[in-house]
Design an enzyme around this catalytic site. Structure first.
Site, PDB file in Angstrom:
ATOM      1  N   ASN A   1       0.859  -1.185   0.000  1.00  0.00           N
ATOM      2  CA  ASN A   1       0.000   0.000   0.000  1.00  0.00           C
ATOM      3  C   ASN A   1       0.893   1.232   0.000  1.00  0.00           C
ATOM      4  OD1 ASN A   1      -2.870  -1.100   0.375  1.00  0.00           O
ATOM      5  ND2 ASN A   1      -1.655  -2.204   1.911  1.00  0.00           N
ATOM      6  N   GLU A   2       1.124   1.732  -1.198  1.00  0.00           N
ATOM      7  CA  GLU A   2       2.039   2.851  -1.369  1.00  0.00           C
ATOM      8  C   GLU A   2       1.334   4.163  -1.005  1.00  0.00           C
ATOM      9  OE1 GLU A   2       4.992   2.191  -1.739  1.00  0.00           O
ATOM     10  OE2 GLU A   2       5.391   0.618  -3.196  1.00  0.00           O
ATOM     11  N   PRO A   3       2.104   5.258  -0.878  1.00  0.00           N
ATOM     12  CA  PRO A   3       1.484   6.551  -0.574  1.00  0.00           C
ATOM     13  C   PRO A   3       0.289   6.820  -1.491  1.00  0.00           C
ATOM     14  CG  PRO A   3       3.856   6.747  -0.506  1.00  0.00           C
ATOM     15  CD  PRO A   3       3.564   5.346  -0.943  1.00  0.00           C
TER      16      PRO A   3
END
Ligand code: F6R
Length: 638
Positions: A161-163
């Protein structure tokens, strides 16, 4: 041992347990998991675990395997759901998380295969959406996750879950952040081989777990950890959402904790037990914060900088400034082997003997010149008996094409000279054939490994020649732990330690320089340093020279010591810096682009120069003399 540097503070919005060593933290997490598994067993229930991959959970899995093998912990009631998988990805590929989980845990415990769930990286794109929904459903059907294990990426990702990921996000296909892709190059060899996408549980999926444990080891995680624990909750740092979870905690080693306020600037948190080291840290911090040289700091500045407590304990600004300024001033020396015929009471190195046997350990064949090339040149110029010991062959960091080029050269040379033509031809054909069919990340054949090792050996020898190190003083150790042909190495063994013992006994150095990446729990540098520590521990008390030997630690290619820790700072003139650069250039196989560039796009000579300029500038900002560049060392008292 869990260490609480200072009382937990309002700065931290998640409970954080700091352990001295990552292994200790990992064992504590493993025991928590084992406890959960056993308590569920007693109730005749399944324990549902959310698992992570990457370097962070490896120690946990190792301890779980030990508990299973030696203490009867059974995994028969355990159901696992892994966080993520690259997409696309075949399960038998070395980089797949399926491969990782089996190698690191599943193949060594009695878990039932049908209880293992890892997102499927082989699905056609059209089926992905339904598959992700089904993955979520399956977790729910098992009653949800009892415990979710997490690592954290430098982007602040949990799972992938990236930025930008929302707190309600579910299992889905995501794009990887460029920084995550750079970090993955270590497993995929080249950036273009790293998949651009992955399947991951969402932040929402993770947040539904009844308990969450996030782990972080090593200094590389310190900054993002501080933002996660002390920063605002924001999708810019997805891990910060954990602050909203009622039962999430963080387990770190002392290095990952370095940026937490209670560790970095404890005077902002409460009362401190002031000693010389802490005073030095505080005064340097104040000087940089106020943008004023140390000797210009006033009582007022100390008060404004929340350091009035220090004034009460240690006197007025004038005395404090002078004390710290003098300490830093004394770290500067152009005589890294000691200045002959001088009073050495306040110098980092001793004056006697005037000519020292200096032994420089270099984990890879280029760390010596990259990290302390200026100092090496000075030691040679000042007439010391300088030895360099290359601890590993560094063979995995050579491009296949370079191995091919050298194989071609060997054949051309054999044919031209008409020596060993038949055998060289056969070996050449073997190399060509192997490289043609080599799979991504596959271990090199012994012949290719040998060629790559020879390439690096030749480069290191050339760099030593350039620096004026005598040929018999250049030692190639080839420590066995390194020789796996793969990124993954064997643990440190007896044969490795013995090699270091042998070389120490042979040279009996007055001073040793070693790569002291104490803050990074992984990797070759750490193993090489552990071998030196183990060897010295064996020789201490047995051989007289050990008592008089100083051990200086330099940092590897990635980071520099904090200015508050430096005990010897060796200035480098512009001309010396040029010579150092040329010595680094001798390592041609690592130039322009390296096989393992790490997470920094700059070339090694650029990183090295930037770092040396930065240290010099820091000294300058603190009000000390202004030099072109500086190399820094910390003395390790063994
Ligand atoms: C792994 C995962 C990632 C890693 C993170 C840290 O399943 O989802 O979030 O936990 O990238 O990686 P390491 O532990 O290798 O530093």
């Amino acid at each position: 041992m869990e260490v609480l540097h200072y009382p937990e503070t309002t700065f931290e919005k998640l409970p954080v347990a700091i352990f001295e060593k990552s292994d200790e933290g990992a064992v504590s997490v493993a025991h928590e998991i084992a406890e959960l598994i056993r308590s569920k067993q007693k109730k005749g229930k399944q324990a549902v675990l959310g698992l992570a991959t990457g370097s962070s959970p490896i120690g946990v899995y190792k301890e779980l395997i030990r508990l299973c093998k030696e203490e009867g912990l059974s995994f028969r009631n355990v159901v696992t759901f892994n966080l993520d998988e690259y997409y696309p990805m075949q399960p038998d590929e070395l980089q797949s998380y399926v491969y990782f989980m089996h190698e690191q845990l599943f193949d060594h415990v009695d878990i039932l295969p049908e209880n293992i769930h890892i997102p499927d990286g082989t699905l056609p794109i059209g089926l992905v959406k339904d598959y992700c929904r089904a993955y979520e459903r399956k977790i729910e059907e098992h009653g949800g996750l009892d415990l979710q294990l997490l690592g954290i990426g430098r982007t602040g990702h949990i799972g992938f879950n990236e930025p930008g990921s929302s707190i309600t996000s579910a299992t889905r296909l995501v794009k990887l952040d460029p920084l995550t892709i750079t970090d993955a190059v270590k497993d995929f060899i080249k950036e273009e081989y790293v998949p651009l996408r992955a399947l991951t549980m969402g932040v929402g999926t993770i947040m539904k777990a009844r308990k969450i444990v996030l782990m972080a080891w090593g200094e590389g995680k310190a900054k993002i950890l501080q933002e996660t624990v002390e920063g605002k909750i924001s999708d810019a740092v997805p891990a910060s959402f954990l602050q909203q979870h009622p039962n999430a905690r963080v387990v770190v080693d002392q290095w990952a904790a370095l940026e937490l306020t209670r560790v970095k600037t404890p005077w902002l948190v409460g009362m401190c037990a002031w000693d010389d080291a802490l005073i030095r840290r505080a005064v340097i911090w104040l000087s940089l914060k106020m943008q004023k040289p140390i000797l210009k700091l006033t009582d007022e500045n100390y008060k404004d900088g929340s350091l009035s407590d220090l004034l009460v304990e240690a006197g007025n600004a004038y005395n404090l400034n002078l004390k710290v300024f003098n300490t830093i001033q004394r770290t500067i020396t152009g005589w890294p082997g000691g200045k002959p015929n001088s009073n050495d009471a306040q110098r980092p190195e001793r004056a006697v003997p005037a000519v020292k046997r200096s032994l420089i350990f270099s984990p890879h064949p280029d760390d010596d010149v990259i990290s302390m090339g200026g100092t090496l040149l000075r030691l040679v110029d000042q007439g010391h008996d300088v030895h360099v010991a290359y601890q590993t062959s560094g063979n995995i960091a050579v491009f296949d094409d370079d191995a091919r080029r050298y194989a071609d050269f060997a054949l051309d040379f054999a044919e031209k000279m008409n020596v060993g033509v038949a055998s060289t031809r056969q070996e050449h054909a073997e190399v060509v054939e192997f490289l043609k069919h080599k799979k991504l990340g596959e271990e090199d054949s012994p012949l290719v490994q040998e060629i790559k090792a020879l390439i690096r050996k030749g480069e290191a020898a050339a760099a030593c020649r350039f620096c004026g190190v005598k040929e018999p003083n250049v030692h190639f150790m080839n420590m066995p732990f390194y020789e796996t042909g793969q990124v993954k190495k064997k643990p440190l063994g007896e044969a490795d330690i013995q090699e270091v013992v042998d070389i120490l006994q042979e040279i009996q150095p007055h001073q040793i320089f070693a790569a002291g990446d104490l803050r990074d729990p992984h990797g070759t540098h750490q193993v090489c340093l552990d071998a030196i520590f183990a060897a010295l521990a064996r020789l201490k008390g047995r051989e007289a020279w050990v008592e008089d030997c100083y051990l200086w630690l330099y940092r590897g290619a990635w980071q520099e010591w904090g200015v508050e820790e430096i005990e010897m700072a060796v200035p480098i003139s512009p001309e010396e810096l040029m010579r150092k650069r040329k010595a680094i250039f001798k390592h041609q196989s690592q130039k322009d682009s390296a096989v393992f560039p790490g997470n920094d796009k700059r070339e090694f000579w650029q990183r090295s120069e930037d770092r040396n300029h930065d240290t010099a500038q820091l000294y300058d900002r603190l009000g000390l003399a202004e030099y072109e560049a500086m190399e820094a060392f910390v003395r390790y008292r063994f």
